[in-house]
Design a protein around this motif. Structure first.
Motif, PDB file in Angstrom:
ATOM      1  N   ILE A  21     -23.492  33.461  76.324  1.00 23.03           N
ATOM      2  CA  ILE A  21     -24.782  33.423  75.630  1.00 23.03           C
ATOM      3  C   ILE A  21     -24.795  32.167  74.785  1.00 23.03           C
ATOM      4  O   ILE A  21     -23.889  31.949  73.973  1.00 23.03           O
ATOM      5  N   SER A  22     -25.817  31.329  74.963  1.00 19.69           N
ATOM      6  CA  SER A  22     -25.892  30.132  74.126  1.00 19.69           C
ATOM      7  C   SER A  22     -26.784  30.414  72.928  1.00 19.69           C
ATOM      8  O   SER A  22     -27.811  31.077  73.036  1.00 19.69           O
ATOM      9  N   GLU A  23     -26.339  29.903  71.797  1.00 21.40           N
ATOM     10  CA  GLU A  23     -27.218  29.858  70.642  1.00 21.40           C
ATOM     11  C   GLU A  23     -27.988  28.550  70.767  1.00 21.40           C
ATOM     12  O   GLU A  23     -27.655  27.709  71.595  1.00 21.40           O
ATOM     13  N   HIS A  24     -29.025  28.353  69.988  1.00 25.16           N
ATOM     14  CA  HIS A  24     -29.851  27.163  70.178  1.00 25.16           C
ATOM     15  C   HIS A  24     -29.119  25.880  69.786  1.00 25.16           C
ATOM     16  O   HIS A  24     -29.488  24.800  70.191  1.00 25.16           O
ATOM     17  N   ASP A  25     -28.064  26.019  69.025  1.00 29.16           N
ATOM     18  CA  ASP A  25     -27.310  24.839  68.608  1.00 29.16           C
ATOM     19  C   ASP A  25     -26.099  24.664  69.521  1.00 29.16           C
ATOM     20  O   ASP A  25     -26.083  25.167  70.628  1.00 29.16           O
ATOM     21  N   SER A  26     -25.081  24.004  69.087  1.00 26.86           N
ATOM     22  CA  SER A  26     -23.946  23.640  69.943  1.00 26.86           C
ATOM     23  C   SER A  26     -22.837  24.686  69.970  1.00 26.86           C
ATOM     24  O   SER A  26     -21.668  24.370  69.865  1.00 26.86           O
ATOM     25  N   SER A  27     -23.206  25.958  70.152  1.00 22.79           N
ATOM     26  CA  SER A  27     -22.186  26.991  70.288  1.00 22.79           C
ATOM     27  C   SER A  27     -22.571  27.980  71.388  1.00 22.79           C
ATOM     28  O   SER A  27     -23.744  28.210  71.657  1.00 22.79           O
ATOM     29  N   VAL A  28     -21.537  28.516  72.027  1.00 19.15           N
ATOM     30  CA  VAL A  28     -21.703  29.491  73.099  1.00 19.15           C
ATOM     31  C   VAL A  28     -20.810  30.679  72.777  1.00 19.15           C
ATOM     32  O   VAL A  28     -19.661  30.512  72.376  1.00 19.15           O
ATOM     33  N   VAL A  29     -21.324  31.886  72.942  1.00 18.91           N
ATOM     34  CA  VAL A  29     -20.558  33.104  72.721  1.00 18.91           C
ATOM     35  C   VAL A  29     -20.151  33.653  74.084  1.00 18.91           C
ATOM     36  O   VAL A  29     -20.996  33.838  74.958  1.00 18.91           O
ATOM     37  N   ARG A  41     -15.242  39.297  71.885  1.00 16.58           N
ATOM     38  CA  ARG A  41     -16.002  38.072  72.095  1.00 16.58           C
ATOM     39  C   ARG A  41     -15.366  36.887  71.400  1.00 16.58           C
ATOM     40  O   ARG A  41     -14.568  37.060  70.485  1.00 16.58           O
ATOM     41  N   GLN A  42     -15.739  35.716  71.864  1.00 18.26           N
ATOM     42  CA  GLN A  42     -15.232  34.467  71.305  1.00 18.26           C
ATOM     43  C   GLN A  42     -16.382  33.472  71.234  1.00 18.26           C
ATOM     44  O   GLN A  42     -17.153  33.330  72.180  1.00 18.26           O
ATOM     45  N   THR A  43     -16.482  32.758  70.122  1.00 18.24           N
ATOM     46  CA  THR A  43     -17.481  31.702  69.982  1.00 18.24           C
ATOM     47  C   THR A  43     -16.826  30.368  70.279  1.00 18.24           C
ATOM     48  O   THR A  43     -15.775  30.050  69.729  1.00 18.24           O
ATOM     49  N   VAL A  44     -17.448  29.605  71.178  1.00 16.69           N
ATOM     50  CA  VAL A  44     -16.957  28.285  71.551  1.00 16.69           C
ATOM     51  C   VAL A  44     -17.872  27.262  70.912  1.00 16.69           C
ATOM     52  O   VAL A  44     -19.080  27.243  71.170  1.00 16.69           O
TER      53      VAL A  44
END
Length: 136
Positions: free
Chosen positions: A56-64, A74-77
């Motif tokens: 799942i992408s957040e609108h900024d530069s991170s993906v869960v 879960r892990q946030t990248v």
């Protein structure tokens, strides 16, 4: 904002502007998992088995990355700072994520951003022990 089916057609996931994410069992119509991200959720994709992950992408530069076998895992990248533009004050600006795609094997996640695509390797050995260590 977006929805996706898993490869078997048994799960449907949706993500929303308010950060809400829901996964539904298509056979029974029941909600399998709900989560709330801290930012707007834009894109959502399932990986192929045996990885069984949801990105799942957040609108900024991170993906869960979420473990579809244990939804609470879960892990946030955070994408590398080198992929972010510098502002006049020397601080990085977030790049908007426009799309996600797993390779057919699920060994890499591609993240489309404003000015580039970034590949994130998924370590399949660590993935099998998701609860013990990270996926990357």
């Amino acid at each position: 904002m977006c929805c996706a089916w898993n490869q078997h057609g048994t799960l449907l996931a949706s993500c929303h502007q308010d950060g809400a994410v829901a996964v539904w069992d298509a056979r029974s119509g029941s909600c399998v998992s709900r989560m709330a991200l801290s930012n707007a959720a834009r894109c959502i994709k399932f990986s192929a088995a045996p990885m069984d992950m949801l990105a799942i992408s957040e609108h900024d530069s991170s993906v869960v990355l979420v473990d579809c076998r244990a939804w609470h895992m879960r892990q946030t990248v955070l994408l590398p700072p080198g992929m972010q533009h510098g502002s006049p004050g020397g601080r990085g600006l977030d790049l908007n994520i426009s799309g996600l795609a797993f390779t057919p094997s699920g060994s890499r996640l591609w993240v489309g951003m404003d000015t580039c695509c970034v590949g994130v390797e998924i370590d399949s050995v660590k993935r099998r022990t998701f609860g013990v260590s990270s996926v990357l």
